[in-house]
Write an enzyme that holds these catalytic residues in place. Structure first.
Site, PDB file in Angstrom:
ATOM      1  CD  GLU A   1      -2.919   5.549   6.839  1.00  0.00           C
ATOM      2  OE1 GLU A   1      -2.954   5.865   5.498  1.00  0.00           O
ATOM      3  OE2 GLU A   1      -1.907   5.032   7.266  1.00  0.00           O
TER       4      GLU A   1
ATOM      5  CG  ASN B   1      -1.905   1.425   1.513  1.00  0.00           C
ATOM      6  OD1 ASN B   1      -1.808   2.134   0.473  1.00  0.00           O
ATOM      7  ND2 ASN B   1      -2.200   1.522   2.716  1.00  0.00           N
TER       8      ASN B   1
ATOM      9  N   GLY C   1       2.173   2.252  10.662  1.00  0.00           N
ATOM     10  CA  GLY C   1       3.137   3.354  10.597  1.00  0.00           C
ATOM     11  C   GLY C   1       3.598   3.827  12.014  1.00  0.00           C
TER      12      GLY C   1
ATOM     13  CG  HIS D   1      -6.025   1.973   5.112  1.00  0.00           C
ATOM     14  ND1 HIS D   1      -5.467   2.836   5.972  1.00  0.00           N
ATOM     15  CD2 HIS D   1      -4.842   1.131   4.997  1.00  0.00           C
ATOM     16  CE1 HIS D   1      -4.096   2.522   6.271  1.00  0.00           C
ATOM     17  NE2 HIS D   1      -3.844   1.565   5.726  1.00  0.00           N
TER      18      HIS D   1
ATOM     19  CD  GLU E   1      -3.735  -2.581   7.373  1.00  0.00           C
ATOM     20  OE1 GLU E   1      -2.600  -2.828   6.593  1.00  0.00           O
ATOM     21  OE2 GLU E   1      -4.331  -1.732   6.988  1.00  0.00           O
TER      22      GLU E   1
ATOM     23  CE  LYS F   1       0.223   3.555   4.885  1.00  0.00           C
ATOM     24  NZ  LYS F   1       0.177   3.578   6.386  1.00  0.00           N
TER      25      LYS F   1
ATOM     26  CB  SER G   1       5.054  -1.796  11.997  1.00  0.00           C
ATOM     27  OG  SER G   1       4.557  -0.491  12.193  1.00  0.00           O
TER      28      SER G   1
HETATM   29  C1  PEP Z   1      -0.932   0.249   5.947  1.00  0.00           C
HETATM   30  O1  PEP Z   1      -0.854   1.294   5.500  1.00  0.00           O
HETATM   31  O2  PEP Z   1      -1.792  -0.759   5.439  1.00  0.00           O
HETATM   32  C2  PEP Z   1       0.239  -0.497   6.676  1.00  0.00           C
HETATM   33  C3  PEP Z   1       0.124  -1.566   7.189  1.00  0.00           C
HETATM   34  O3  PEP Z   1       1.191   0.524   6.939  1.00  0.00           O
HETATM   35  P1  PEP Z   1       2.653   0.254   7.426  1.00  0.00           P
HETATM   36  O4  PEP Z   1       3.135  -1.365   7.083  1.00  0.00           O
HETATM   37  O5  PEP Z   1       3.626   1.211   7.458  1.00  0.00           O
HETATM   38  O6  PEP Z   1       2.323   0.082   9.058  1.00  0.00           O
END
Ligand code: PEP
Length: 253
Positions: free
Chosen positions: A97, A9, A173, A95, A167, A11, A212
């Protein structure tokens, strides 16, 4: 056995130049990685570029959002059919976000999930609890409440054509990864929850972990029985890291 999927992803990151460099490094790095599906979810304006660079490579691609509407007077929206026009196979829906920053409710997410399926896309449905939810002991009810409108609108059998990404919001992040055991417990819960509706679909659906994931922790996470790959944010912007993560998902690793 479920084949693992690793989806990047990006983003809201990238330029024409950096995307090209990233994909030109990633494609050869993944050439000999077998038994795992890899995909990139790019920002809308770069889908044509990603299509051009990934066509015929074995890597799939997709988008990070889709409109719940089919077509018409919805300024700024992008429909599922438009994503299909650019060769997308996947689209991320719900997601955290988008839920937290753009006000998407679980009901809207369910509409987007249905729109993605209708267009022939595979939705990657994101669910996950905040730190406050976890500390209050509400992880399971929060995840159940996020799944419920999707189950009500599209039915359990729709998950034969979808992917779920667990998630935990506190791990996205932040550099804080759920331990393999913490992630496994929620993945197993998600599968059990689906199994109350359709046991066969629950057994087959890919449930990805996101939060992460890096080259250094991917193998341990992917070694858990109900973790079928990952949704990768930050690390997907680095071809070497992404390649290590995809290799960790390969049964040959
Ligand atoms: C994500 O944006 O779906 C995500 C898991 O981000 P990160 O791997 O940076 O934590």
């Amino acid at each position: 056995m479920r084949i693992k999927l690793v989806a990047g992803n990006w983003k809201m990151n990238g330029t024409l130049a950096t995307n090209q460099a990233l994909l030109q490094a990633l494609v050869p790095a993944l050439a000999r990685v077998v038994g795992v599906k890899c995909a990139i979810c790019a920002p809308f304006p770069y889908l044509a570029q990603v299509q051009q660079l990934l066509s015929g490579t074995g890597l799939a691609w997709g988008a990070q959002n889709v409109s719940q509407f089919d077509a018409g007077a919805y300024t700024g929206e992008v429909s599922g059919a438009m994503l299909v026009d650019f060769g997308c196979r996947y689209v991320i829906v719900g997601h955290s976000e988008r839920r937290a920053l753009f006000g998407e409710t679980s009901e809207t997410v369910a509409e987007k999930y249905a729109a993605a399926l209708k267009a022939g896309l595979t939705p990657i449905l994101c669910v996950g609890e905040t730190l406050a939810d976890r500390e209050a002991g509400y992880t399971e009810p929060v995840v159940a409440a996020q799944l419920a409108p999707v189950l009500a609108a599209s039915g359990a059998q729709s998950f034969a054509h979808a992917v779920i990404a667990y998630e935990p919001v506190w791990a996205i992040g932040t550099g804080k990864t759920a331990t393999p055991e913490q992630a496994q417990a929620v993945h197993a819960y998600i599968r059990t929850r689906l199994a109350t509706h359709d046991a066969a679909v629950a057994e087959k659906v890919q449930v990805l972990y996101g939060g992460s994931v890096k080259g250094s922790n991917a193998a341990q996470l992917f070694g858990m029985p109900d973790i079928d790959g990952g949704l990768i944010g930050g690390a997907s912007l680095d071809a070497n890291e992404m390649a290590v993560i995809c290799r960790a998902a390969s049964p040959a690793s």
